[in-house]
Design a protein around this motif. Structure first.
Motif, PDB file in Angstrom:
ATOM      1  N   VAL A  98       0.814  -1.219   0.000  1.00  0.00           N
ATOM      2  CA  VAL A  98       0.000   0.000   0.000  1.00  0.00           C
ATOM      3  C   VAL A  98       0.849   1.271   0.000  1.00  0.00           C
ATOM      4  O   VAL A  98       0.617   2.180  -0.818  1.00  0.00           O
ATOM      5  CB  VAL A  98      -1.004  -0.012   1.169  1.00  0.00           C
ATOM      6  N   PRO A  99       1.862   1.413   0.883  1.00  0.00           N
ATOM      7  CA  PRO A  99       2.661   2.649   0.845  1.00  0.00           C
ATOM      8  C   PRO A  99       3.357   2.862  -0.500  1.00  0.00           C
ATOM      9  O   PRO A  99       3.440   3.998  -0.983  1.00  0.00           O
ATOM     10  CB  PRO A  99       3.679   2.447   1.973  1.00  0.00           C
ATOM     11  N   TRP A 100       3.834   1.774  -1.106  1.00  0.00           N
ATOM     12  CA  TRP A 100       4.478   1.871  -2.421  1.00  0.00           C
ATOM     13  C   TRP A 100       3.481   2.338  -3.473  1.00  0.00           C
ATOM     14  O   TRP A 100       3.768   3.225  -4.272  1.00  0.00           O
ATOM     15  CB  TRP A 100       5.066   0.509  -2.796  1.00  0.00           C
ATOM     16  N   PHE A 101       2.284   1.749  -3.455  1.00  0.00           N
ATOM     17  CA  PHE A 101       1.274   2.116  -4.442  1.00  0.00           C
ATOM     18  C   PHE A 101       0.844   3.575  -4.299  1.00  0.00           C
ATOM     19  O   PHE A 101       0.580   4.258  -5.296  1.00  0.00           O
ATOM     20  CB  PHE A 101       0.053   1.196  -4.324  1.00  0.00           C
ATOM     21  N   VAL A 102       0.754   4.058  -3.078  1.00  0.00           N
ATOM     22  CA  VAL A 102       0.391   5.468  -2.866  1.00  0.00           C
ATOM     23  C   VAL A 102       1.414   6.375  -3.532  1.00  0.00           C
ATOM     24  O   VAL A 102       1.064   7.338  -4.228  1.00  0.00           O
ATOM     25  CB  VAL A 102       0.262   5.778  -1.359  1.00  0.00           C
ATOM     26  N   ARG A 103       2.695   6.077  -3.327  1.00  0.00           N
ATOM     27  CA  ARG A 103       3.753   6.867  -3.976  1.00  0.00           C
ATOM     28  C   ARG A 103       3.702   6.702  -5.497  1.00  0.00           C
ATOM     29  O   ARG A 103       3.928   7.661  -6.240  1.00  0.00           O
ATOM     30  CB  ARG A 103       5.123   6.431  -3.459  1.00  0.00           C
ATOM     31  N   PHE A 104       3.429   5.484  -5.963  1.00  0.00           N
ATOM     32  CA  PHE A 104       3.346   5.229  -7.404  1.00  0.00           C
ATOM     33  C   PHE A 104       2.254   6.076  -8.044  1.00  0.00           C
ATOM     34  O   PHE A 104       2.464   6.715  -9.077  1.00  0.00           O
ATOM     35  CB  PHE A 104       3.110   3.745  -7.656  1.00  0.00           C
ATOM     36  N   VAL A 105       1.069   6.091  -7.426  1.00  0.00           N
ATOM     37  CA  VAL A 105      -0.046   6.877  -7.965  1.00  0.00           C
ATOM     38  C   VAL A 105       0.345   8.349  -8.075  1.00  0.00           C
ATOM     39  O   VAL A 105       0.040   9.025  -9.071  1.00  0.00           O
ATOM     40  CB  VAL A 105      -1.309   6.697  -7.091  1.00  0.00           C
ATOM     41  N   ALA A 106       1.066   8.851  -7.067  1.00  0.00           N
ATOM     42  CA  ALA A 106       1.507  10.252  -7.092  1.00  0.00           C
ATOM     43  C   ALA A 106       2.486  10.518  -8.230  1.00  0.00           C
ATOM     44  O   ALA A 106       2.644  11.676  -8.668  1.00  0.00           O
ATOM     45  CB  ALA A 106       2.152  10.615  -5.759  1.00  0.00           C
ATOM     46  N   ASN A 107       3.137   9.469  -8.733  1.00  0.00           N
ATOM     47  CA  ASN A 107       4.102   9.635  -9.816  1.00  0.00           C
ATOM     48  C   ASN A 107       3.500   9.371 -11.196  1.00  0.00           C
ATOM     49  O   ASN A 107       4.238   9.325 -12.188  1.00  0.00           O
ATOM     50  CB  ASN A 107       5.297   8.704  -9.591  1.00  0.00           C
ATOM     51  N   CYS A 108       2.183   9.217 -11.266  1.00  0.00           N
ATOM     52  CA  CYS A 108       1.523   8.985 -12.548  1.00  0.00           C
ATOM     53  C   CYS A 108       0.926  10.257 -13.143  1.00  0.00           C
ATOM     54  O   CYS A 108       0.131  10.191 -14.082  1.00  0.00           O
ATOM     55  CB  CYS A 108       0.449   7.902 -12.402  1.00  0.00           C
ATOM     56  N   ARG A 109       1.288  11.419 -12.603  1.00  0.00           N
ATOM     57  CA  ARG A 109       0.896  12.694 -13.208  1.00  0.00           C
ATOM     58  C   ARG A 109       1.806  13.008 -14.392  1.00  0.00           C
ATOM     59  O   ARG A 109       2.934  12.498 -14.486  1.00  0.00           O
ATOM     60  CB  ARG A 109       0.972  13.824 -12.183  1.00  0.00           C
ATOM     61  N   LYS A 110       1.335  13.857 -15.286  1.00  0.00           N
ATOM     62  CA  LYS A 110       2.082  14.113 -16.525  1.00  0.00           C
ATOM     63  C   LYS A 110       3.481  14.625 -16.255  1.00  0.00           C
ATOM     64  O   LYS A 110       4.458  14.163 -16.859  1.00  0.00           O
ATOM     65  CB  LYS A 110       1.325  15.098 -17.416  1.00  0.00           C
ATOM     66  N   GLU A 111       3.618  15.594 -15.316  1.00  0.00           N
ATOM     67  CA  GLU A 111       4.946  16.164 -15.087  1.00  0.00           C
ATOM     68  C   GLU A 111       5.905  15.126 -14.499  1.00  0.00           C
ATOM     69  O   GLU A 111       7.109  15.111 -14.817  1.00  0.00           O
ATOM     70  CB  GLU A 111       4.874  17.413 -14.189  1.00  0.00           C
ATOM     71  N   LYS A 112       5.380  14.232 -13.659  1.00  0.00           N
ATOM     72  CA  LYS A 112       6.221  13.175 -13.089  1.00  0.00           C
ATOM     73  C   LYS A 112       6.597  12.154 -14.162  1.00  0.00           C
ATOM     74  O   LYS A 112       7.732  11.668 -14.216  1.00  0.00           O
ATOM     75  CB  LYS A 112       5.497  12.486 -11.938  1.00  0.00           C
ATOM     76  N   MET A 113       5.623  11.793 -14.994  1.00  0.00           N
ATOM     77  CA  MET A 113       5.884  10.868 -16.089  1.00  0.00           C
ATOM     78  C   MET A 113       6.987  11.395 -17.005  1.00  0.00           C
ATOM     79  O   MET A 113       7.919  10.657 -17.383  1.00  0.00           O
ATOM     80  CB  MET A 113       4.601  10.649 -16.895  1.00  0.00           C
ATOM     81  N   MET A 114       6.909  12.678 -17.348  1.00  0.00           N
ATOM     82  CA  MET A 114       7.897  13.265 -18.250  1.00  0.00           C
ATOM     83  C   MET A 114       9.255  13.416 -17.565  1.00  0.00           C
ATOM     84  O   MET A 114      10.303  13.284 -18.204  1.00  0.00           O
ATOM     85  CB  MET A 114       7.399  14.624 -18.760  1.00  0.00           C
ATOM     86  N   HIS A 115       9.253  13.680 -16.255  1.00  0.00           N
ATOM     87  CA  HIS A 115      10.506  13.743 -15.489  1.00  0.00           C
ATOM     88  C   HIS A 115      11.217  12.381 -15.547  1.00  0.00           C
ATOM     89  O   HIS A 115      12.421  12.306 -15.829  1.00  0.00           O
ATOM     90  CB  HIS A 115      10.199  14.133 -14.041  1.00  0.00           C
ATOM     91  N   THR A 116      10.457  11.317 -15.298  1.00  0.00           N
ATOM     92  CA  THR A 116      11.043   9.980 -15.365  1.00  0.00           C
ATOM     93  C   THR A 116      11.561   9.689 -16.764  1.00  0.00           C
ATOM     94  O   THR A 116      12.696   9.205 -16.933  1.00  0.00           O
ATOM     95  CB  THR A 116      10.003   8.922 -14.964  1.00  0.00           C
ATOM     96  N   ALA A 117      10.749   9.975 -17.779  1.00  0.00           N
ATOM     97  CA  ALA A 117      11.159   9.691 -19.162  1.00  0.00           C
ATOM     98  C   ALA A 117      12.431  10.454 -19.533  1.00  0.00           C
ATOM     99  O   ALA A 117      13.354   9.890 -20.150  1.00  0.00           O
ATOM    100  CB  ALA A 117      10.024  10.037 -20.120  1.00  0.00           C
ATOM    101  N   LYS A 118      12.511  11.716 -19.136  1.00  0.00           N
ATOM    102  CA  LYS A 118      13.691  12.535 -19.462  1.00  0.00           C
ATOM    103  C   LYS A 118      14.957  11.961 -18.855  1.00  0.00           C
ATOM    104  O   LYS A 118      15.997  11.850 -19.527  1.00  0.00           O
ATOM    105  CB  LYS A 118      13.461  13.965 -18.954  1.00  0.00           C
ATOM    106  N   TYR A 119      14.871  11.562 -17.577  1.00  0.00           N
ATOM    107  CA  TYR A 119      16.091  11.115 -16.902  1.00  0.00           C
ATOM    108  C   TYR A 119      16.382   9.633 -17.134  1.00  0.00           C
ATOM    109  O   TYR A 119      17.532   9.217 -16.969  1.00  0.00           O
ATOM    110  CB  TYR A 119      16.048  11.496 -15.424  1.00  0.00           C
ATOM    111  N   MET A 120      15.401   8.856 -17.557  1.00  0.00           N
ATOM    112  CA  MET A 120      15.718   7.533 -18.079  1.00  0.00           C
ATOM    113  C   MET A 120      16.439   7.681 -19.420  1.00  0.00           C
ATOM    114  O   MET A 120      17.431   6.994 -19.694  1.00  0.00           O
ATOM    115  CB  MET A 120      14.457   6.692 -18.241  1.00  0.00           C
ATOM    116  N   HIS A 121      15.932   8.579 -20.251  1.00  0.00           N
ATOM    117  CA  HIS A 121      16.558   8.793 -21.564  1.00  0.00           C
ATOM    118  C   HIS A 121      18.011   9.256 -21.420  1.00  0.00           C
ATOM    119  O   HIS A 121      18.884   8.836 -22.198  1.00  0.00           O
ATOM    120  CB  HIS A 121      15.754   9.839 -22.349  1.00  0.00           C
ATOM    121  N   GLN A 122      18.278  10.090 -20.418  1.00  0.00           N
ATOM    122  CA  GLN A 122      19.643  10.609 -20.244  1.00  0.00           C
ATOM    123  C   GLN A 122      20.665   9.479 -20.103  1.00  0.00           C
ATOM    124  O   GLN A 122      21.755   9.529 -20.702  1.00  0.00           O
ATOM    125  CB  GLN A 122      19.702  11.511 -19.004  1.00  0.00           C
ATOM    126  N   ILE A 123      20.334   8.445 -19.323  1.00  0.00           N
ATOM    127  CA  ILE A 123      21.290   7.355 -19.125  1.00  0.00           C
ATOM    128  C   ILE A 123      21.131   6.258 -20.183  1.00  0.00           C
ATOM    129  O   ILE A 123      22.118   5.633 -20.588  1.00  0.00           O
ATOM    130  CB  ILE A 123      21.208   6.774 -17.691  1.00  0.00           C
TER     131      ILE A 123
END
Length: 413
Positions: free
Chosen positions: A90-115
């Protein structure tokens, strides 16, 4: 203290640990690897074998939450839960849901792409020192889908276009030309012609490990149970022994949290359980990895046969293998290719995953002589070499010319 006299300990002898060890050796450090098992017997053995420099779009997508109920209901879907593990998740899923917003999604994509963008050149630095004849093929990786999942696929394509990822959309005729043995169930796809795949991931890891030993590295098959300190120097403890180092790297995948908790860091690391089976003697049926995007699984031609791998199951490290997930892989494979024989080699492995789908790479929040390299979810194999290169530069106090703050464990404070 000169670098050549500095001793580095690494916990974990999978692709992350071994790549870290080799790059640290290149810097002149004396390196000792620890693992409770022989190198190459865990996730680095059982993965899909993809070198996937394009894979910047992770699971924390804006459309994923509306799809989850259907995924869980479907026995053929890409997602499953061990229900006895739900309270712990449950605590993991709560954090996961918070990271499914557009700005968070794009932040992850940008920094995954960097490496990811530097992942293949980093591997080439290591591969030039070993004989890989027949073990890595550069035939690209093909994704196919039906129109039922077209909105999700369009989102991925758009994000990769924005990041400058090279991708070639293919129509049904082009898919058939690439892989004529696939049943014609697909409506479209994308081909990453510069991607590579391993014919035997374990053999590659063992060759890298043997090069590490040949260059003076040490390996101790021990279960490291604790980390403490002698002044500022980290001390590793097994059941009966203690080892003191100048610096320490924790790179033991999904098991890393057992040590980071002892370093007073509450890093929300959990595991996506992944499965594979082999169809022996069937590797000739496809020329390259093929991923069925709707169902979240793929097939890779390997020395062991046609490896069918995938699905995401949340269930922790202790639950047994799920026969229903194995059955799911078999049925999915038979939906894609006719004439497959009885399957072999049922396998379960653990992908270390964080709720923002970025890895932890860099120093501990609390201890300057401890470094982390874990949490790479589906991309641990692809990101092994670049993560090792980055950590080696950080340990040596060299500039990486990268923005590394997004990978820091401080983000979970």
């Amino acid at each position: 203290m000169s670098e050549k006299s500095q001793k580095i300990g690494i916990v974990g002898a999978g692709i992350q640990g071994v790549c870290n060890a080799l790059f640290l050796q290149k810097k002149g450090f004396q390196v000792t690897l620890f693992d409770r098992d022989e190198p190459g017997n865990a996730a680095s053995y059982g993965n899909a074998g993809h070198f996937s420099p394009y894979a910047s779009v992770s699971l924390n997508r804006t459309d994923i939450l509306t799809d989850v109920p259907q995924m869980l209901i479907s026995s053929r879907g890409p997602l499953a839960l061990k229900w006895n593990y739900v309270p712990k998740m449950v605590p993991w899923f709560v954090r996961f849901v918070a990271n499914c917003r557009k700005e968070k999604m794009m932040h992850t994509a940008k920094y995954m792409h960097q490496i990811l963008d530097q992942s293949l050149p980093a591997f080439d630095e290591l591969f030039q020192d070993i004989n890989l004849e027949g073990l890595v093929e550069s035939k690209g990786i093909l994704y196919v889908w039906t129109n039922k999942s077209i909105k999700s696929r369009e989102l991925e394509i758009q994000i990769r276009d924005e990041l400058g990822v090279k991708q070639q959309l293919v129509n049904p005729k082009e898919i058939h030309d690439l892989e004529p043995n696939l049943k014609p169930f697909y409506d479209g796809g994308v081909f990453y012609d510069y991607a590579r795949h391993a014919r035997n991931p374990r053999k590659i890891l063992v060759k890298l490990f043997e090069k590490f030993i040949e260059k003076g590295g040490k390996f101790l098959k021990l279960n490291i149970q604790n980390v403490d300190f002698d002044g500022e120097l980290p001390v590793l403890r097994s059941e009966a022994q203690r080892f003191i180092f100048d610096k320490l790297v924790i790179a033991c995948g999904a098991f890393s949290k057992r040590l980071t908790d002892k370093l007073h860091e509450n890093i929300p690391l959990d595991t996506e359980r992944g499965y594979h089976v082999h169809f022996k003697g069937c590797d000739h049926l496809i020329s390259r990895p093929v991923v069925y995007a709707d169902r979240g699984f793929g097939m890779t031609p390997m020395e062991q046969g046609l490896r069918v791998v995938g699905t995401v199951e949340f269930g922790g490290l202790e639950n047994p293998l799920s026969k229903s997930r194995i059955k799911n892989l078999i049925l999915n494979a038979k939906d894609m290719i006719d004439g497959l024989p009885e399957h072999k080699d049922e396998w379960l492995g653990f992908r270390p995953t964080l709720p923002d789908f970025l890895p932890v790479i860099g120093p501990s929040k609390n201890y300057k002589n401890v470094f982390y390299s874990f949490g790479h979810h589906h991309l641990g194999w692809t990101l092994g070499a670049i993560s090792g290169k980055i950590v080696s530069k950080m340990v040596a106090n060299e500039n990486t010319n990268l923005d590394l703050q997004p990978y820091s464990s401080i983000r979970f404070s």
